[in-house]
Design a protein around this motif. Structure first.
Motif: not given
Length: 380
Positions: A41-42, A175-184, A334-341
């Motif tokens: 599903q991810g 997938a975004d829940n496994n990212l860290i966002f910073t300023q460019l 750099g691409v994340t697959i999330a295991f989400e119920p």
């Protein structure tokens, strides 16, 4: 049939060790089945999401790992002038591991106003003002924060990149829940480098009338003779190509899910057959007292159904709990697959357990219902 449920439960309790082993084995098999379903599903969410076909990713030509792609940031201005383009977001990506990993940390740096406009972030703690006013500020996805035990005000360092957590967010995009966002600009200067003016990729958001394939070709042709060649694909195609090897492995692993279903079928059927063999005389006595063969068949089928369903519910509940608490994911390049119920996955798991329970009880139930009373009493 409901009035015979206490009898069925007592029958299972009489052989509680066998019942417990069958239920636990079924639970483990369904837990694995749900884990495999969560991975599938991810992957599907990444390649077929709402924006997968309406967003283009511009990457450096013949590059794969984010660290190797270096596009001039001013390409964004040229692309923004093209007809059909709604906005262009420059993104700098850093990951501590380009290979497939269950604990990869992926940073994405982008201008704060672009982040707010194009990422669906629900801040659980922290504030946008604190993020915008501090160069080394970071918004951390809830799954990363859970795994690493991070909260607002904590300093986090990995791969020579140090940030201060100014917010923990939850996103509707798993997938975004496994990212860290910073300023460019912070990420461009991180690790002692001076990459101001270059980015890893450009996100091109299209309006409703744009033709994604035509625009992708137009962008690549425009920069073909430039200082850096580009490869432009839709977001879904970009993520599918990036995860191609991993997707092939996941496609193979789904056979393991079918094997788990077969295991449950074999386990429950074997237990039910053993129960029928143990109670040959009992079933004969029941028929002597007036129970019709169809009723005996129903009793055996109910027993099989209860075993499988109970194990299935326990396995599904355990998988949902583990997936919710662990925030597990796998990342590559750099691409994340999330295991989400999900509710659909839970329903699917329970439905599989119910169907397998019915199938497993058909043959033993038929055997019990066809038993001749006299021969059964003599055999016992």
């Amino acid at each position: 049939m409901l009035k015979f449920i206490p009898y069925v439960l007592k029958s299972l309790w009489r052989h509680r060790a066998r019942t417990l082993l069958t239920v636990s084995g079924t639970a483990v098999a369904l837990l694995v089945f749900c884990f495999i379903g969560a991975v599938q599903q991810g992957l599907l969410a990444l390649t077929s999401g709402d924006d997968a076909g309406r967003t283009l990713i511009v990457f450096q030509e013949n590059r794969f790992c984010p660290q190797s792609s270096r596009l001039p940031q001013d390409y964004a201005g040229d692309i923004a002038k093209l007809s059909g383009v709604q906005d262009v977001v420059p993104v700098k990506v850093f990951t501590n591991n380009c290979r497939a990993s269950l604990d990869a940390i992926v940073f994405q740096g982008m201008p704060p106003e672009k982040l707010k406009a194009w990422r669906d972030l629900d801040l659980q703690s922290g504030s946008w003002s604190a993020f915008s006013s501090q160069d080394d500020a970071a918004f951390v996805g809830v799954d990363v924060a859970t795994r690493r035990g991070l909260g607002v005000g904590d300093k986090f360092t990995i791969g020579d990149v140090s940030v201060v957590v100014q917010g923990v967010f939850h996103s509707a995009t798993a997938a975004d829940n496994n990212l860290i966002f910073t300023q460019l600009e912070f990420l461009q200067r991180a690790r002692g480098a001076n990459d101001v003016g270059t980015v890893t990729m450009l996100e091109v958001h299209l309006n409703d009338t744009a033709d994604p394939e035509a625009l992708a070709k137009q962008i690549d042709q425009a920069f073909h003779a430039g200082p850096v060649g580009t490869t432009t694909r839709t977001k879904g195609m970009f993520q599918a190509d990036t995860l191609a090897d991993l997707a092939e492995l996941i496609g193979f692993v789904h056979w393991l899910g079918y094997a788990c279903v077969g295991l449950v079928l074999s386990l429950v059927a074997t237990t039910t057959v053993m129960a029928v063999q143990d109670r040959i005389k009992e079933h004969a006595v029941l028929q002597t007292l007036g129970l019709r063969p169809l009723r005996v068949f129903g009793l055996v089928l109910t027993e099989s159904l209860l075993l499988s369903t109970l194990g299935g519910v326990l396995g599904v509940a355990a998988s949902v709990l583990l997936l919710s608490l662990s925030g597990m994911s796998i990342a590559a390049e750099g691409v994340t697959i999330a295991f989400e119920p999900s509710l659909n996955l839970a329903i699917q798991g329970v439905a599989v357990a119910v169907v397998v329970g019915i199938l497993a009880g058909l043959a033993p139930g038929w055997q019990a219902s066809r038993t001749e009373i006299v021969s059964a009493l003599r055999h016992a």
